[in-house]
Write a protein that holds these residues in place. Structure first.
Motif, PDB file in Angstrom:
ATOM      1  N   ALA A 101       0.825  -1.208   0.000  1.00  0.00           N
ATOM      2  CA  ALA A 101       0.000   0.000   0.000  1.00  0.00           C
ATOM      3  C   ALA A 101       0.861   1.260   0.000  1.00  0.00           C
ATOM      4  O   ALA A 101       0.594   2.212  -0.752  1.00  0.00           O
ATOM      5  N   THR A 102       1.907   1.274   0.824  1.00  0.00           N
ATOM      6  CA  THR A 102       2.784   2.446   0.895  1.00  0.00           C
ATOM      7  C   THR A 102       3.434   2.729  -0.451  1.00  0.00           C
ATOM      8  O   THR A 102       3.475   3.877  -0.913  1.00  0.00           O
ATOM      9  N   ASN A 103       3.930   1.682  -1.094  1.00  0.00           N
ATOM     10  CA  ASN A 103       4.616   1.881  -2.370  1.00  0.00           C
ATOM     11  C   ASN A 103       3.656   2.251  -3.499  1.00  0.00           C
ATOM     12  O   ASN A 103       3.998   3.067  -4.364  1.00  0.00           O
ATOM     13  N   LEU A 104       2.461   1.671  -3.510  1.00  0.00           N
ATOM     14  CA  LEU A 104       1.484   2.041  -4.540  1.00  0.00           C
ATOM     15  C   LEU A 104       1.061   3.502  -4.389  1.00  0.00           C
ATOM     16  O   LEU A 104       0.949   4.236  -5.385  1.00  0.00           O
ATOM     17  N   ILE A 105       0.822   3.913  -3.143  1.00  0.00           N
ATOM     18  CA  ILE A 105       0.477   5.325  -2.905  1.00  0.00           C
ATOM     19  C   ILE A 105       1.619   6.225  -3.341  1.00  0.00           C
ATOM     20  O   ILE A 105       1.408   7.281  -3.962  1.00  0.00           O
ATOM     21  N   ASN A 106       2.845   5.809  -3.038  1.00  0.00           N
ATOM     22  CA  ASN A 106       4.020   6.602  -3.420  1.00  0.00           C
ATOM     23  C   ASN A 106       4.092   6.755  -4.936  1.00  0.00           C
ATOM     24  O   ASN A 106       4.372   7.839  -5.460  1.00  0.00           O
ATOM     25  N   ILE A 107       3.853   5.662  -5.663  1.00  0.00           N
ATOM     26  CA  ILE A 107       3.915   5.709  -7.135  1.00  0.00           C
ATOM     27  C   ILE A 107       2.864   6.663  -7.691  1.00  0.00           C
ATOM     28  O   ILE A 107       3.150   7.492  -8.571  1.00  0.00           O
ATOM     29  N   VAL A 108       1.636   6.554  -7.180  1.00  0.00           N
ATOM     30  CA  VAL A 108       0.563   7.425  -7.668  1.00  0.00           C
ATOM     31  C   VAL A 108       0.891   8.892  -7.387  1.00  0.00           C
ATOM     32  O   VAL A 108       0.742   9.768  -8.262  1.00  0.00           O
ATOM     33  N   LEU A 109       1.345   9.170  -6.173  1.00  0.00           N
ATOM     34  CA  LEU A 109       1.677  10.558  -5.822  1.00  0.00           C
ATOM     35  C   LEU A 109       2.886  11.066  -6.598  1.00  0.00           C
ATOM     36  O   LEU A 109       2.978  12.270  -6.896  1.00  0.00           O
ATOM     37  N   ASP A 110       3.817  10.167  -6.940  1.00  0.00           N
ATOM     38  CA  ASP A 110       4.944  10.565  -7.796  1.00  0.00           C
ATOM     39  C   ASP A 110       4.440  11.088  -9.138  1.00  0.00           C
ATOM     40  O   ASP A 110       4.912  12.119  -9.643  1.00  0.00           O
ATOM     41  N   PHE A 111       3.505  10.381  -9.734  1.00  0.00           N
ATOM     42  CA  PHE A 111       2.936  10.838 -11.006  1.00  0.00           C
ATOM     43  C   PHE A 111       2.259  12.191 -10.845  1.00  0.00           C
ATOM     44  O   PHE A 111       2.397  13.080 -11.688  1.00  0.00           O
ATOM     45  N   VAL A 112       1.530  12.356  -9.736  1.00  0.00           N
ATOM     46  CA  VAL A 112       0.804  13.612  -9.518  1.00  0.00           C
ATOM     47  C   VAL A 112       1.768  14.777  -9.320  1.00  0.00           C
ATOM     48  O   VAL A 112       1.649  15.835  -9.980  1.00  0.00           O
ATOM     49  N   PHE A 113       2.752  14.610  -8.432  1.00  0.00           N
ATOM     50  CA  PHE A 113       3.623  15.728  -8.064  1.00  0.00           C
ATOM     51  C   PHE A 113       4.747  15.962  -9.075  1.00  0.00           C
ATOM     52  O   PHE A 113       5.101  17.119  -9.353  1.00  0.00           O
ATOM     53  N   ILE A 114       5.316  14.888  -9.610  1.00  0.00           N
ATOM     54  CA  ILE A 114       6.468  15.050 -10.509  1.00  0.00           C
ATOM     55  C   ILE A 114       6.022  15.377 -11.922  1.00  0.00           C
ATOM     56  O   ILE A 114       6.493  16.346 -12.542  1.00  0.00           O
ATOM     57  N   ILE A 115       5.109  14.572 -12.455  1.00  0.00           N
ATOM     58  CA  ILE A 115       4.682  14.776 -13.842  1.00  0.00           C
ATOM     59  C   ILE A 115       3.547  15.789 -13.932  1.00  0.00           C
ATOM     60  O   ILE A 115       3.585  16.712 -14.749  1.00  0.00           O
ATOM     61  N   GLY A 116       2.541  15.630 -13.071  1.00  0.00           N
ATOM     62  CA  GLY A 116       1.390  16.534 -13.143  1.00  0.00           C
ATOM     63  C   GLY A 116       1.710  17.951 -12.702  1.00  0.00           C
ATOM     64  O   GLY A 116       1.444  18.912 -13.430  1.00  0.00           O
ATOM     65  N   LEU A 117       2.295  18.104 -11.521  1.00  0.00           N
ATOM     66  CA  LEU A 117       2.579  19.433 -10.976  1.00  0.00           C
ATOM     67  C   LEU A 117       4.001  19.905 -11.260  1.00  0.00           C
ATOM     68  O   LEU A 117       4.363  21.026 -10.877  1.00  0.00           O
ATOM     69  N   GLU A 118       4.817  19.066 -11.889  1.00  0.00           N
ATOM     70  CA  GLU A 118       6.189  19.406 -12.284  1.00  0.00           C
ATOM     71  C   GLU A 118       7.020  19.896 -11.092  1.00  0.00           C
ATOM     72  O   GLU A 118       7.776  20.863 -11.185  1.00  0.00           O
ATOM     73  N   MET A 119       6.913  19.194  -9.982  1.00  0.00           N
ATOM     74  CA  MET A 119       7.665  19.561  -8.781  1.00  0.00           C
ATOM     75  C   MET A 119       9.033  18.882  -8.720  1.00  0.00           C
ATOM     76  O   MET A 119       9.795  19.115  -7.790  1.00  0.00           O
ATOM     77  N   ASN A 120       9.303  17.997  -9.674  1.00  0.00           N
ATOM     78  CA  ASN A 120      10.607  17.344  -9.797  1.00  0.00           C
ATOM     79  C   ASN A 120      11.013  16.612  -8.509  1.00  0.00           C
ATOM     80  O   ASN A 120      10.204  15.926  -7.911  1.00  0.00           O
ATOM     81  N   SER A 121      12.269  16.783  -8.070  1.00  0.00           N
ATOM     82  CA  SER A 121      12.745  16.019  -6.912  1.00  0.00           C
ATOM     83  C   SER A 121      12.005  16.394  -5.631  1.00  0.00           C
ATOM     84  O   SER A 121      11.801  15.550  -4.746  1.00  0.00           O
ATOM     85  N   ASP A 122      11.582  17.653  -5.510  1.00  0.00           N
ATOM     86  CA  ASP A 122      10.772  18.040  -4.350  1.00  0.00           C
ATOM     87  C   ASP A 122       9.450  17.285  -4.338  1.00  0.00           C
ATOM     88  O   ASP A 122       8.950  16.887  -3.280  1.00  0.00           O
ATOM     89  N   GLY A 123       8.889  17.061  -5.515  1.00  0.00           N
ATOM     90  CA  GLY A 123       7.654  16.293  -5.615  1.00  0.00           C
ATOM     91  C   GLY A 123       7.855  14.854  -5.195  1.00  0.00           C
ATOM     92  O   GLY A 123       6.992  14.254  -4.537  1.00  0.00           O
ATOM     93  N   ALA A 124       9.016  14.280  -5.568  1.00  0.00           N
ATOM     94  CA  ALA A 124       9.321  12.911  -5.154  1.00  0.00           C
ATOM     95  C   ALA A 124       9.415  12.818  -3.635  1.00  0.00           C
ATOM     96  O   ALA A 124       8.933  11.859  -3.015  1.00  0.00           O
ATOM     97  N   ALA A 125      10.042  13.815  -3.016  1.00  0.00           N
ATOM     98  CA  ALA A 125      10.177  13.816  -1.556  1.00  0.00           C
ATOM     99  C   ALA A 125       8.817  13.941  -0.873  1.00  0.00           C
ATOM    100  O   ALA A 125       8.514  13.202   0.069  1.00  0.00           O
ATOM    101  N   LEU A 126       7.986  14.860  -1.372  1.00  0.00           N
ATOM    102  CA  LEU A 126       6.669  15.066  -0.766  1.00  0.00           C
ATOM    103  C   LEU A 126       5.796  13.824  -0.936  1.00  0.00           C
ATOM    104  O   LEU A 126       5.063  13.439  -0.014  1.00  0.00           O
TER     105      LEU A 126
END
Length: 369
Positions: A91-116
């Motif tokens: 569950a933790t990793n699936l949530i992380n993957i989904v949020l990575d797409f949202v923050f890194i690709i969708g919101l273009e937050m790059n490495s900060d998005g990965a951390a968040l």
């Protein structure tokens, strides 16, 4: 294995949770100094330093969730209930993957998005872990809060874990050293090593499952005084752990090309991944004994040997071999890293044989500390 009632199990979990939160608070209070020390030791290039500081400054706030999660997952594994740890990790990793797409690709937050994304995923995973404990059908015994306030219980817990602390710090330092030395060989090498290390961790998860099984089974058998059952558990878990390592190596041989294309679109990095593929194939086979025996020695509470063998593997094998193989560049770094994992396994195996010859596996639990 001694037939302890649930009260003892709950005390261990509760004290571990309190220690986890206290340590997390210390990490949060001291994180500016800790991060500065870490970056000083790793000496990243200026263009990477700013990104690293920003990422770590966000990521550090997941400390309470991460440490509490460690305590809960370890508690479930010790009770031989691995279903909840699997669900928590997935569950933790699936949530992380989904949020990575949202923050890194969708919101273009790059490495900060990965951390968040990782911070949020860790807290959601921790919430699931707490729910799992509440659903474990264990009621709070009378006098639990009074015993939680007793320092003697924490002292015993800390004493039994001090060897693991030193061992784990050395292990994490070894990975950090590998990253730092790779960074000095150039940005493309750093990227390739980072991606290969993710695949190394993937293989480790496959082998760690049987190491976790060995923790619970070996501890239970020794607690019950069943030495024959202990050796049987070691043999069976060892067989499956080696099989898992072989399967992962075969997977890397057969499917490395699509996996590498999935990981990166940069041609230079892909070429380096192909260059260092043989090291990735070798590593699971070499490292399998160390993963399995880690589980055996943790389950038997013989953590002092884990600390001693880790010190030997780092100071006598890893660092000297890296120094001697520096002319070989990244190949030398990988050679030293693989030799380090091999040394961990063989030195622990020698300790395993020594304890067997001395018939010391069935010592009282207090003697193991």
């Amino acid at each position: 294995g001694l037939g302890d009632v649930y009260k003892r199990q709950l005390l261990i979990l509760a004290r571990s949770a309190v220690l986890a939160l206290v340590l997390a608070l210390l990490v949060l209070l001291l994180h500016p100094l800790l991060l500065q020390l870490g970056f000083t030791l790793m000496s990243p290039r200026p263009e990477l330093l700013a990104l690293s500081e920003s990422y770590a400054g966000i990521r550090i706030f997941s400390a309470p969730a991460v440490l509490l999660n460690y305590a809960i997952v370890g508690w479930f594994i010790g009770r031989q209930d691995t279903r909840w740890p699997m669900l928590i990790v997935v569950a933790t990793n699936l949530i992380n993957i989904v949020l990575d797409f949202v923050f890194i690709i969708g919101l273009e937050m790059n490495s900060d998005g990965a951390a968040l994304a990782t911070v949020l995923a860790e807290y959601l995973g921790c919430g699931l872990a707490i729910v799992a404990v509440c659903r474990s059908r264990i009621t709070l015994p009378a006098g639990l809060w009074r015993e939680l306030s007793s320092w003697s219980g924490y002292r015993t817990l800390l004493r039994s874990n001090r060897h693991l602390f030193v061992r784990t710090m050395l292990l994490l330092s070894s990975f950090a050293f590998f990253t730092a030395m790779g960074e000095r060989l150039g940005g493309d090498v750093l990227a390739a090593n980072a991606l290969l290390m993710q695949l190394v961790l993937l293989a480790a998860y496959g082998m760690d499952g049987f190491a976790f099984a060995a923790e619970g089974l070996c501890g239970q058998r020794l607690g019950a005084g069943d030495l024959a059952g202990f050796y049987r558990a070691v043999r069976r878990c060892g067989l499956w752990c080696m099989l898992a390592g072989g399967v992962m190596s075969l997977f890397f041989i057969l499917f490395h090309d699509p996996v590498f294309h999935l990981l990166t679109s940069i041609p230079e990095v892909r070429q380096l991944l192909d260059t260092y593929l043989p090291w990735l194939v070798i590593l699971p086979l070499v490292a399998a004994p160390s993963y399995l025996l880690d589980g055996v020695f943790i389950g038997s509470a013989e953590t002092r040997y884990m600390m001693i063998t880790m010190i030997f593997s780092v100071l006598v094998v890893y660092l000297p071999l890296w120094w001697l193989s520096r002319p070989w560049g990244n190949h030398g770094l990988w050679l030293a890293f693989i030799a380090f994992n091999a040394a961990r396994g063989w030195s622990l195996y020698l300790c395993y044989l020594r304890l067997g010859r001395r018939q010391a596996w069935l010592r009282p639990a207090s003697a193991h500390r």
